[in-house]
Scaffold this motif. Structure first.
Motif, PDB file in Angstrom:
ATOM      1  N   ARG A  31       0.851  -1.071   0.460  1.00 11.00           N
ATOM      2  CA  ARG A  31       0.192   0.254   0.265  1.00 11.00           C
ATOM      3  C   ARG A  31       0.826   1.174   0.042  1.00 11.00           C
ATOM      4  O   ARG A  31       1.102   1.741   1.002  1.00 11.00           O
ATOM      5  N   SER A 112      -9.092   1.594   4.192  1.00  9.74           N
ATOM      6  CA  SER A 112      -7.887   1.868   2.807  1.00  9.74           C
ATOM      7  C   SER A 112      -6.948   2.554   3.268  1.00  9.74           C
ATOM      8  O   SER A 112      -5.606   2.988   3.200  1.00  9.74           O
ATOM      9  N   ILE A 113      -7.294   3.894   3.815  1.00  6.83           N
ATOM     10  CA  ILE A 113      -6.709   5.326   3.617  1.00  6.83           C
ATOM     11  C   ILE A 113      -5.256   4.922   5.135  1.00  6.83           C
ATOM     12  O   ILE A 113      -4.381   5.151   4.964  1.00  6.83           O
ATOM     13  N   PHE A 116      -2.947   2.959   4.131  1.00  2.00           N
ATOM     14  CA  PHE A 116      -1.890   3.497   2.838  1.00  2.00           C
ATOM     15  C   PHE A 116      -0.286   4.168   3.904  1.00  2.00           C
ATOM     16  O   PHE A 116      -0.284   4.536   4.866  1.00  2.00           O
ATOM     17  N   GLU A 120      -2.661  11.340   4.701  1.00  2.00           N
ATOM     18  CA  GLU A 120      -3.880  11.242   4.876  1.00  2.00           C
ATOM     19  C   GLU A 120      -3.853  10.449   5.968  1.00  2.00           C
ATOM     20  O   GLU A 120      -5.336  10.872   6.313  1.00  2.00           O
ATOM     21  N   THR A 240     -16.174   7.865  -3.063  1.00  2.00           N
ATOM     22  CA  THR A 240     -16.289   8.449  -2.015  1.00  2.00           C
ATOM     23  C   THR A 240     -17.175   8.069  -1.064  1.00  2.00           C
ATOM     24  O   THR A 240     -16.989   7.570  -0.080  1.00  2.00           O
ATOM     25  N   TYR A 311     -11.292   9.223  -3.212  1.00  2.00           N
ATOM     26  CA  TYR A 311     -11.760   9.004  -1.880  1.00  2.00           C
ATOM     27  C   TYR A 311     -10.828   9.315  -0.584  1.00  2.00           C
ATOM     28  O   TYR A 311     -10.809   9.815   0.065  1.00  2.00           O
ATOM     29  N   ARG A 312      -9.672   9.227  -1.149  1.00  2.00           N
ATOM     30  CA  ARG A 312      -8.082  10.122  -0.724  1.00  2.00           C
ATOM     31  C   ARG A 312      -7.750  11.317  -0.297  1.00  2.00           C
ATOM     32  O   ARG A 312      -8.016  11.170   0.524  1.00  2.00           O
ATOM     33  N   ALA A 315     -11.070  12.704   1.541  1.00  2.00           N
ATOM     34  CA  ALA A 315     -10.807  11.794   2.874  1.00  2.00           C
ATOM     35  C   ALA A 315     -11.047  12.626   4.095  1.00  2.00           C
ATOM     36  O   ALA A 315     -11.816  12.568   5.209  1.00  2.00           O
TER      37      ALA A 315
END
Length: 438
Positions: A31, A112-113, A116, A120, A240, A311-312, A315
């Motif tokens: 990721r 997922s964020i 990562f 974010e 998102t 979405y990132r 966020a």
């Protein structure tokens, strides 16, 4: 009911943590992204200032955790898990959006964020602190100089993690102007002014000192046509605000109709709830900041080159809207709302398994390669013909998780140097485990 709900909450937090870890372990490159290379290199060479493209906040957090014996890659993952737990523990200790926070953090997009290696992950707890601070001021619990100090510090802290936090500063100032007759309005306006003064000082004293051409190089009028940006915005918002899957198939196909459709339906439901329910002043603030942040993120694309809104990038602003949305859903449906979080975790688990790679095995291969080439602890270059060549840059991302002192080069002449790696040089000697859903 309370005891049952408590068990539900604990279960969701544990599953979210496990899924966050699996999300980067069951990924061929842990990721990471091209920007992750910059973050980890920045942390590795600090106190040398490597670049001004990113604020200091996230790399410094990565650097801090390296003092406990981890490398930059694993430190970045600790930052993500730390951010997740900080939000939940703070919400629990302050009884502030606890239920909503647990469900929001369990959504596959936010999970997922946290997995990562991107800033974010770190900005979300600071967004939560900013939201709490502002709510305390609006509700009259935090007043006077203390309120002004805490709000100003929270805005400055946000900017030191992501430059897009300029939109939080602008939103806070706008809120103060819209509610000018309220006792707290001047706190928001003057705190926003402090944020603006800080940004000006940051630009002249930090950015210009290390990179005098930064602003001129990155600001350009008319980068993209409106027809393109509007389509990207629609797709970005639809993914998102899809609680189950936060990305579409870039190759197109019927699956995208379902992905976008769920997101659009959810947005319509959000709008209906926000318009039909009486919102408190604190809730109006949360909604205003979230919407303003998204709007500003759209318009900045006319001047500043960023990847399409997704979405990132959204966020930090969508996080606030999700909190408010789930609060309204809990008021209507009660603890049944937790089902959304569980379903999102299930869809995330399925997606992770289907698209899985093996980061640990790939890391082992890269480590072996670097040791054999005596490149494990030296500055490296990685040659690319184009930054858009995403398949080839994945090798650089993977290398950076073992040796973060790597930079990209686009000069063919650099390939003659021993310390310059290329896609073909690496794959001649090792085999990378890739997922088949690129």
């Amino acid at each position: 009911m309370k005891l049952k709900e408590k068990y539900i909450q604990i279960s969701m937090v544990i599953i979210t943590l496990v899924m966050t870890i699996l999300r980067f372990l069951l990924n061929e490159k842990g990721r990471t992204s091209p920007d992750s290379i910059r973050y980890m290199r920045f942390a590795h060479v600090f106190p040398e200032i490597d670049n001004t493209t990113t604020p200091l906040g996230y790399p410094l957090f990565i650097k801090f955790f390296t003092f406990f014996g981890t490398d930059e890659f694993w430190s970045s993952k600790i930052v993500g898990i730390f951010s997740l737990f900080f939000i939940i523990i703070f919400a629990w200790r302050k009884s502030f959006f606890l239920k909503e926070t647990i469900v929001t953090c369990s959504l596959f997009g936010f999970l997922s964020i946290f997995a990562f290696t991107m800033s974010e992950a770190l900005i979300l707890p600071f967004v939560f602190l900013f939201t709490y601070c502002a709510s305390q001021i609006i509700n009259g619990i935090l007043t006077g100089r203390k309120a002004f100090f805490y709000l100003s510090v929270s805005l400055i802290a946000l900017f030191n993690i992501r430059y897009s936090s300029l939109f939080f500063i602008g939103g806070a100032g706008l809120f103060g102007l819209l509610f000018w007759k309220k006792a707290y309005s001047k706190i928001f306006v003057f705190s926003a002014l402090v944020g603006v003064v800080y940004i000006i000082g940051y630009k002249f004293l930090f950015i210009d000192y290390y990179n005098t051409n930064y602003v001129n190089a990155f600001l350009e009028i008319g980068l993209h046509p409106t027809s393109k940006l509007i389509v990207e915005l629609g797709k970005g918002l639809a993914t998102t605000f899809n609680p189950f899957i936060h990305m579409s198939n870039p190759a197109g196909g019927k699956i995208n109709f379902a992905i976008y459709g769920i997101g659009i339906i959810n947005i319509v439901l959000m709008i209906y709830l926000f318009l039909s329910k009486n919102l408190s002043e604190a809730e109006k603030f949360i909604l205003l900041i979230g919407v303003v942040g998204i709007i500003f993120s759209y318009f900045i694309q006319y001047f500043y080159s960023i990847t399409p809104l997704d979405y990132r990038l959204l966020a930090p602003f969508s996080f606030m809207i999700w909190l408010l949305y789930f609060k309204k859903l809990f008021e209507i449906f009660g603890y049944k709302v937790y089902a959304i979080g569980f379903l999102s975790l299930c869809s995330g688990g399925l997606f992770t398994i289907l698209s899985k790679g093996d980061y640990l095995e790939n890391r082992k291969e890269i480590t072996k390669f670097l040791k054999e080439e005596n490149l494990e602890k030296t500055s490296l270059l990685y040659y690319l013909e184009s930054r858009e060549d995403l398949e080839k840059i994945q090798i650089a991302e993977l290398i950076s998780t073992v040796n973060p002192d790597i930079d990209l080069t686009f000069k063919p002449s650099d390939t003659l140097k021993r310390k310059t790696l290329t896609y073909y040089k690496v794959l001649q000697k090792i085999k990378i485990d890739k997922n088949k859903y690129q």
